[in-house]
Design a protein around this motif. Structure first.
Motif, short mmCIF file in Angstrom:
data_model
loop_
_atom_site.label_atom_id
_atom_site.label_comp_id
_atom_site.label_asym_id
_atom_site.label_seq_id
_atom_site.Cartn_x
_atom_site.Cartn_y
_atom_site.Cartn_z
N PRO A 127 47.22 42.68 50.50
CA PRO A 127 47.19 41.77 51.51
C PRO A 127 46.81 40.44 50.96
CG PRO A 127 45.59 43.51 51.82
CD PRO A 127 46.01 43.52 50.51
N LEU A 128 47.58 39.60 51.79
CA LEU A 128 47.63 37.92 51.45
C LEU A 128 46.03 37.41 51.87
CD1 LEU A 128 48.70 35.32 50.23
CD2 LEU A 128 50.10 34.96 52.20
N VAL A 129 45.24 37.58 51.14
CA VAL A 129 43.87 37.24 51.57
C VAL A 129 43.80 35.92 50.78
CG1 VAL A 129 41.40 37.61 51.13
CG2 VAL A 129 43.02 39.39 51.73
N ALA A 130 43.46 34.74 51.70
CA ALA A 130 43.48 33.25 50.96
C ALA A 130 42.25 33.57 50.01
CB ALA A 130 42.99 32.37 52.07
N ASN A 131 42.47 32.77 48.70
CA ASN A 131 41.75 32.60 47.55
C ASN A 131 40.99 31.16 47.89
OD1 ASN A 131 43.34 30.43 46.66
ND2 ASN A 131 44.31 31.69 45.02
N ALA A 132 39.98 30.80 47.14
CA ALA A 132 39.16 29.50 47.20
C ALA A 132 40.07 28.23 47.26
CB ALA A 132 38.22 29.43 45.95
N ALA A 133 41.13 28.09 46.61
CA ALA A 133 42.09 26.97 46.65
C ALA A 133 42.75 26.87 47.86
CB ALA A 133 43.20 27.03 45.39
N GLN A 134 43.37 28.05 48.50
CA GLN A 134 44.00 28.15 49.53
C GLN A 134 43.10 27.95 50.87
OE1 GLN A 134 45.38 32.25 48.92
NE2 GLN A 134 47.10 31.48 47.43
#
Length: 495
Positions: free
Chosen positions: A37-44
């Motif tokens: 799944p496209l789970v947002a990372n810290a930068a995002q």
């Protein structure tokens, strides 16, 4: 359809709406090639927190921003009828890679969506059309001359702008002209030198904290994403007692872990002097880390900060004067010629004092050879019958002919018995090297902001060939190079 539109309105209204929906709906491949799944990372997440209508993202390598923006804009495309999203990459290969990411997102939607409201009525390499929604997603290369022409774009993502080919400024201007009122734009790139379209856009952007998510206005919101925001960037732990002063400073300032310090040391071994460019740590050194600029960028920046305004502006600002002619002093007027015309290159004239090398006046204007000869003769006479050195490459022969005939000017520099200066593959490196030394060691002799700006964008390309960066000019640099080379020769004869 009504359900999709309602969901779109709900997602836009919630602070974390896109992040929640991306995790539920979108699938991407992780670093190991596994579908996730496209789970947002810290930068995002940081980008989502601060994004505005216009955004510029300066980042380290492989932070996932291209994928995130593709996903976010894909969701906006399928949730709002009548939406056109365009992503523009620096190469055709990069454009195809981005499109494959978006293609995978669509393929992994539920079948009832793919066969229902999100059925594609057209799908090819770089384009997918959702006919029932009247929405479309396109991915182009920045090398496409027709990019954006005749369209009304709601979402625009420009990827790796610092590496766009050709005249990146003109390409970007054309795409912006196609952006619909209220449309969203994201310019995103790793740095690539303190020059060019992306660098200039970053300089005019608004700093961190100046905008918050959803804010109105036309300000370009700056997002700086250093490498340590990516959790995968870790290496062998380095004991605090063995850390260098610069490493300890980062531990103190941003809280680097021992494993992140180890990763940083690995970057030093792998990337050497390009580490700060490819894996940015601050928004200044990363631009200056590239080795492509021919001159000392720090020396140029320092001199730019010290400059005074010219004493006089003539010809609508084309001719700038800092030091007027003084009796008893000898001057050189150096000319870099051009064909003229509204769309032609600039002609450039530099006036320097021969004894000191001080820049006294400068002209940058699109002039035909006859007019350039007239203005050059006027300047030479104003500066006490100065020595005129015309670069005789290209249109130089015509300018010299007009100087000798129409203007009757006789004090012309000769090289090997022939009037004019000839820039060759042998003489140009010496000219550039001399100018580089002067910029570094005698920067006070240069007065022109235009000249120093060109010096900052004067780069070494393939096979060591030096010239203006794409979309920039080097006429003032070349005119000053001729002036200082002639001055050195004259001074040598006078010894």
């Amino acid at each position: 359809m009504k359900t999709m539109i309602g969901l779109g309105l709900e997602v836009e209204a919630r602070p974390d709406g896109f992040m929640e929906l991306a995790a539920d709906w979108l699938r991407v491949r992780d670093r190991d090639g596994q579908l996730q799944p496209l789970v947002a990372n810290a930068a995002q997440r940081e980008f989502e927190r601060r994004r505005g209508r216009q955004n510029i993202v300066l980042k380290a390598r492989q932070m996932g921003m291209t994928t995130w923006i593709a996903g976010r804009f894909f969701l906006r495309t399928i949730l709002k009828p009548g939406t056109l999203t365009v992503q523009v990459a620096h190469t055709q290969a990069a454009a195809e890679a981005i499109f494959r990411v978006v293609q995978r997102m669509w393929e992994n939607l539920s079948e009832d969506l793919r066969e229902g409201p999100l059925r594609r009525t057209r799908a090819n390499a770089g384009q997918m059309v959702f006919g029932d929604l009247d929405s479309e997603f396109r991915v182009w290369s920045a090398g496409d001359e027709n990019a954006g022409r005749g369209l009304s774009i709601q979402n625009l993502h420009c990827s790796e702008v610092s590496r766009w080919p050709g005249d990146a400024r003109a390409t970007l201007a054309g795409l912006r002209a196609a952006l619909a009122p209220g449309g969203e734009v994201v310019l995103e790139s790793t740095p690539n030198g303190a020059y060019g379209a992306f660098y200039e856009e970053w300089q005019r952007g608004e700093g961190p904290g100046s905008r918050v998510q959803g804010s109105e206005g036309d300000g370009l919101v700056r997002h700086f994403l250093p490498w340590w925001m990516e959790p995968a960037y870790v290496g062998a732990a380095v004991d605090v007692g063995l850390m260098r002063e610069d490493e300890l400073a980062l531990v103190e300032r941003v809280g680097l872990s021992e494993e992140q310090v180890g990763f940083r040391r690995g970057l030093e071994r792998s990337y050497g002097g390009l580490r700060l460019q490819e894996f940015a740590e601050d928004a200044e050194s990363c631009f200056k880390a590239t080795g492509s600029c021919c001159f000392d960028v720090e020396a140029i920046e320092q001199r730019l900060a010290e400059l005074d305004e010219p004493m006089e502006r003539r010809r609508g600002g084309a001719l700038l004067v800092w030091l007027p002619a003084q009796v008893g002093k000898d001057y050189c007027v150096a000319v870099d010629t051009a064909g003229g015309g509204e769309d032609g290159d600039f002609a450039a004239v530099q006036v320097i004092e021969i004894a000191s090398g001080l820049q006294c006046a400068e002209l940058q204007e699109r002039l035909r050879p006859s007019e350039l000869a007239r203005v050059t003769a006027e300047l030479a006479r104003e500066y006490g019958g100065a020595l005129v050195a015309v670069e005789r490459n290209n249109h130089g022969a015509a300018v010299i002919a007009y100087l000798q005939t129409s203007e009757g000017y006789r004090r012309l520099y000769r090289q090997g018995g022939e009037v004019g200066w000839l820039t060759t593959s042998a003489s140009k490196p010496e000219m550039v090297a001399r100018l580089g030394v002067l910029l570094r060691e005698s920067g006070l002799m240069f007065k022109s902001r235009r000249l120093l700006g060109e010096c900052r964008t004067f780069v070494a390309g393939e096979r060591g060939r030096t010239s203006a960066a794409s979309g920039s000019h080097d006429d003032l640099v070349m005119a000053m190079g001729v002036a200082q080379a002639v001055r050195a020769e004259v001074a040598g004869r006078q010894r």
